[in-house]
Design an enzyme around this catalytic site. Structure first.
Site, PDB file in Angstrom:
ATOM      1  N   HIS A 190      -2.370   0.894   7.246  1.00 30.43           N
ATOM      2  CA  HIS A 190      -2.762   0.849   5.837  1.00 30.43           C
ATOM      3  C   HIS A 190      -2.901   2.282   5.320  1.00 30.43           C
ATOM      4  O   HIS A 190      -2.969   3.232   6.111  1.00 30.43           O
ATOM      5  CB  HIS A 190      -4.082   0.080   5.681  1.00 30.43           C
ATOM      6  N   CYS A 220       0.811  -1.228   0.000  1.00 32.84           N
ATOM      7  CA  CYS A 220       0.000   0.000   0.000  1.00 32.84           C
ATOM      8  C   CYS A 220       0.837   1.267   0.000  1.00 32.84           C
ATOM      9  O   CYS A 220       0.590   2.190  -0.788  1.00 32.84           O
ATOM     10  CB  CYS A 220      -0.964  -0.022   1.191  1.00 32.84           C
ATOM     11  N   HIS A 242      -6.354   1.152  -3.738  1.00 33.79           N
ATOM     12  CA  HIS A 242      -5.308   0.701  -2.807  1.00 33.79           C
ATOM     13  C   HIS A 242      -4.749  -0.655  -3.211  1.00 33.79           C
ATOM     14  O   HIS A 242      -5.274  -1.337  -4.090  1.00 33.79           O
ATOM     15  CB  HIS A 242      -5.854   0.636  -1.370  1.00 33.79           C
TER      16      HIS A 242
END
Length: 258
Positions: A176, A128, A188
């Site tokens: 994240h 990510c 993402h």
């Protein structure tokens, strides 16, 4: 032409120039400097008229006006805003590259389908934060590598309601990071076994640690561009003002010579 007549002509010309200038609100600093220099030119011209005659007075006036114009130009250059860094920073937008939030979304979409690989930063695989860093790198903006550092960059967006395409959403725990693409969707790199994709945003404001804007949103960039155009169109020209003042001086000395 007598001194009294010269003074009278100077007064008339000054009045005409002030009338012309009064119709332009918000005169730029360069115009103000040129006007001040022109006032000094009148005084120099008068002194020269008293001593050496109209011919030398006109030369002095022209030289003074040229000096004023040069000074105005130098002042404008010295006060010009410096180019903003392309490095992402805390509490500021990275405007140096010219990238906008819309460009961030477009660049991120090029990586759709790339598999998740922990620590990856290429089309062979990325995680990510690797995706975020790579997307901004493609746009000429330097970003840190890991989520906690990325979460400190740019300016904070108060809530999802104010989020714009290209903003970064970081959940609590900073484990994240996703890119908001607009219309309630995010892009993402999820986790092993998945690839880079666009999905409905599942975060609520209560889930979010911070929302960060790294570069100006498309709306902000458009508004800034419109404001710059408006200033450019509406700003009076210091050169034109100086030209009018020089023409007035030439008229004065032409009358003196007659």
């Amino acid at each position: 032409m007598s001194i009294d007549a010269v003074l009278s002509r100077i007064s008339e010309i000054r009045s005409q120039i002030e009338t012309l200038q009064s119709g332009t609100a918000g005169t730029a600093a360069g115009s103000a400097a040129a006007s001040s220099a022109a006032a000094s030119t009148f005084a120099d011209a008068l002194a020269t008229q008293s001593g050496a005659g109209a011919g030398s007075g006109l030369g002095t006036a022209a030289g003074s006006a040229a000096t004023a114009a040069g000074t105005t130009g130098a002042g404008a250059a010295s006060t010009a805003a410096p180019a903003t860094s392309v490095d992402a920073g805390r509490g500021t937008l990275a405007t140096g590259s010219g990238a906008t939030g819309d460009a961030v979304v477009a660049a991120a979409k090029k990586y759709l389908g790339v598999p998740y690989v922990f620590g990856g930063e290429t089309r062979a695989g990325m995680d990510c934060s690797g995706l975020v860093q790579t997307v901004f790198k493609d746009l000429g903006v330097t970003m840190p590598r890991v989520v906690p550092d990325q979460a400190d960059m740019g300016v904070a967006v108060p809530s999802l309601a104010q989020a714009q395409p290209g903003d970064l959403i970081i959940p609590k725990g900073e484990g994240h990071i996703v890119i908001y693409v607009g219309d309630g969707k995010v892009l993402h790199a999820p986790h092993p076994g998945k690839d880079v994709r666009i999905v409905d945003n599942w975060y609520k404001d209560s889930d979010i640690a911070t929302i960060r804007r790294i570069v100006p949103s498309g709306q902000e960039a458009a508004a800034t561009s419109a404001a710059q155009v408006a200033r450019s169109v509406g700003a009076p020209s210091a050169t034109n003002t100086t030209d009018m003042q020089m023409a007035a001086l030439q008229s004065l000395f032409a009358g003196s010579a007659a």
